[in-house]
Scaffold this active site. Structure first.
Site, PDB file in Angstrom:
ATOM      1  N   GLU A   1      -9.048   3.675   4.162  1.00 26.81           N
ATOM      2  CA  GLU A   1      -8.748   3.071   3.094  1.00 26.81           C
ATOM      3  C   GLU A   1      -8.496   4.183   1.787  1.00 26.81           C
ATOM      4  OE1 GLU A   1      -7.750   0.059   2.607  1.00 26.81           O
ATOM      5  OE2 GLU A   1      -8.873  -0.823   4.190  1.00 26.81           O
TER       6      GLU A   1
ATOM      7  N   GLU B   1       0.950  -1.298  -0.189  1.00 30.02           N
ATOM      8  CA  GLU B   1      -0.138  -0.015  -0.100  1.00 30.02           C
ATOM      9  C   GLU B   1       0.856   1.240  -0.075  1.00 30.02           C
ATOM     10  OE1 GLU B   1      -2.649  -0.971   3.332  1.00 30.02           O
ATOM     11  OE2 GLU B   1      -3.476  -2.781   2.269  1.00 30.02           O
TER      12      GLU B   1
HETATM   13 ZN   LIG Z   1      -4.254  -2.501   4.155  1.00 28.67          ZN
END
Ligand SMILES: [Zn+2]
Ligand SMILES: *[C@@H]1O[C@H](CO)[C@@H](O)[C@H](O)[C@H]1NC(C)=O
Length: 413
Positions: free
Chosen positions: A379, A175
């Protein structure tokens, strides 16, 4: 997953006369698919996990997966439905651009991705410009002995005098946008302190602890070997699969079933025992220490992707913190602030009922054991098209819109 890696290695070995020891996984032609599992499908889910190169989004009835071209047909035959979200993951990876060339901290840092060592240097150089109200702090140590390096930032109350804001980035190795984003928070707080009264008010109100990369081994592995690696790099006795999911390893409701995997090959492997990942022990110690001293006002765990702001709890879909209404109010206002910058739409709500069940997660731990007033998981972009491999030209728009959401939360908290 290990089968794909092996076949990718063999395929390239047959063309190369010298095989490097750490061959980088080549995702050329691999597809990202969003698949729908048949009802009551634990067995199918396990088969899907075995077949694909990576599960990207560990959901319950829908999964985003990356699959080798030769396995697409077998996968679509197995599942109830499927939709292509990216035709060529390898081509999407190319849009991430070259690694940035680093000289000094500046806005241009946020126009490219960077090697791990430069991330650490950026943080050190940034801190060196603001020695009177910041310090480099070590939050713990990784499996391979790297420090979890963070920055502490304080205002006119002096070091360690205000309620804590703890921010963690890049717990999931792939990420990459999340370390860029959390670094942008530190950059904004320090570079705007003297010139922007609204930022000064936030710095004077809290004691910030920002750790942009809490999973350094995994992050490095995602740069050297497998761009889509998620977990840490911890081995498991008697098993060839590597890695624990640090965000399924926190010692709160770790033992509850249904929100993590007991299979060491899974992307969400919870570990052998609660808190048995060294990275996790460092993060837990940080939370416990700040709970016991100043108290924690706000905890943010920054992930990608999906565009969600998630509040506790992950382990139980019907349970809410006693200040749930305030959590939803902060999240709603943050989502509006993000939308006002760029139009990017976020969904918010309690994590289990909004996204999926998670056990041993950071925000459940910080809410209950850490006694944090507010705990959220972000997120970030996008909703699957590029997924973890967001193009370089989306870094600045993403860090800026997210900062607007976080400023909104800091004002409200
Ligand atoms: Zn994650
Ligand atoms: C939890 O934090 C609140 C402040 O938000 C404080 O009043 C309370 O005493 C804390 N509880 C514990 C058990 O530390």
């Amino acid at each position: 997953m290990k089968y794909i890696l092996t076949s990718a290695l063999l395929a390239s070995a047959s063309f190369a006369s010298v095989v490097p020891r750490a061959q980088k996984v080549d995702y050329t032609g691999f597809k990202a698919l969003r698949v729908t599992l048949p009802q009551g499908s634990d067995n199918v889910k396990a088969q899907v996990e075995n077949l694909v190169a990576h599960v990207l989004n560990p959901g319950q009835s829908e999964l985003d997966v990356v699959v080798a071209p030769k396995d697409v047909e077998a996968l679509t035959a197995l599942v109830a439905g499927s939709k292509v979200i990216n035709e060529d993951v390898g081509a999407a990876l190319a849009e991430e651009g070259e690694m940035g060339v680093y000289a000094v901290p500046s806005e241009s840092w946020f126009t490219a991705y960077h090697p791990y060592a430069d991330h650490i240097q950026f943080l050190r150089d940034l801190q060196a410009g603001y020695t009177s109200n910041s310090a480099i702090v070590t939050v713990g140590t990784s499996v391979q002995g790297r420090t979890l390096t963070g920055i502490q930032i304080w205002g006119n109350g002096g070091r360690g005098s205000r309620p804590a804001v703890i921010i963690h980035g890049n717990v999931h190795a792939r990420e990459w946008i999340t370390s860029m984003t959390t670094e942008y928070f530190a950059w904004q707080l320090l570079t705007k302190y003297a010139s922007d009264a609204s930022i000064k008010a936030l710095v004077d109100k809290f004691d910030f602890y920002i750790t942009p990369i809490v999973n350094p081994d995994g992050f490095l592995y995602s740069q050297t070997t497998d761009r889509l690696w998620r977990k840490n790099r911890q081995t498991v006795s008697g098993n060839t699969c590597v890695g624990r999911d640090i965000n399924r390893n926190w010692p709160f409701k770790w033992e509850v079933t249904g929100g993590a995997s007991t299979n060491p090959c899974s992307e969400t492997y919870k570990g052998v025992a609660a808190g048995d990942a060294p990275e996790n022990r460092g993060l837990v110690a940080q939370v416990n220490q700040l709970r016991g001293s100043r108290g924690i006002s706000l905890y943010l765990d920054v992930h990608s992707y999906g565009q969600y702001i998630l509040s506790p709890y992950g382990y139980q879909c019907n349970l809410r913190p006693e200040n749930d209404a305030q959590h939803q109010s902060l999240a709603s206002r943050a989502a509006a602030a993000i939308r006002a910058v760029s139009g990017t739409q976020y969904t918010f709500g309690p994590s289990c009922s909004t996204l999926y069940a998670t056990t041993g997660s950071s925000t459940d731990y910080t809410d209950v054991t850490g006694n944090a007033t507010y705990s959220f998981t972000y997120e970030l972009r996008d909703k699957g098209t590029y997924g973890f491999t967001l193009p370089a030209n989306q870094i600045q728009p993403t860090v800026r819109e997210t900062w607007a959401g976080v400023v909104s939360m800091l004002r409200d908290a």
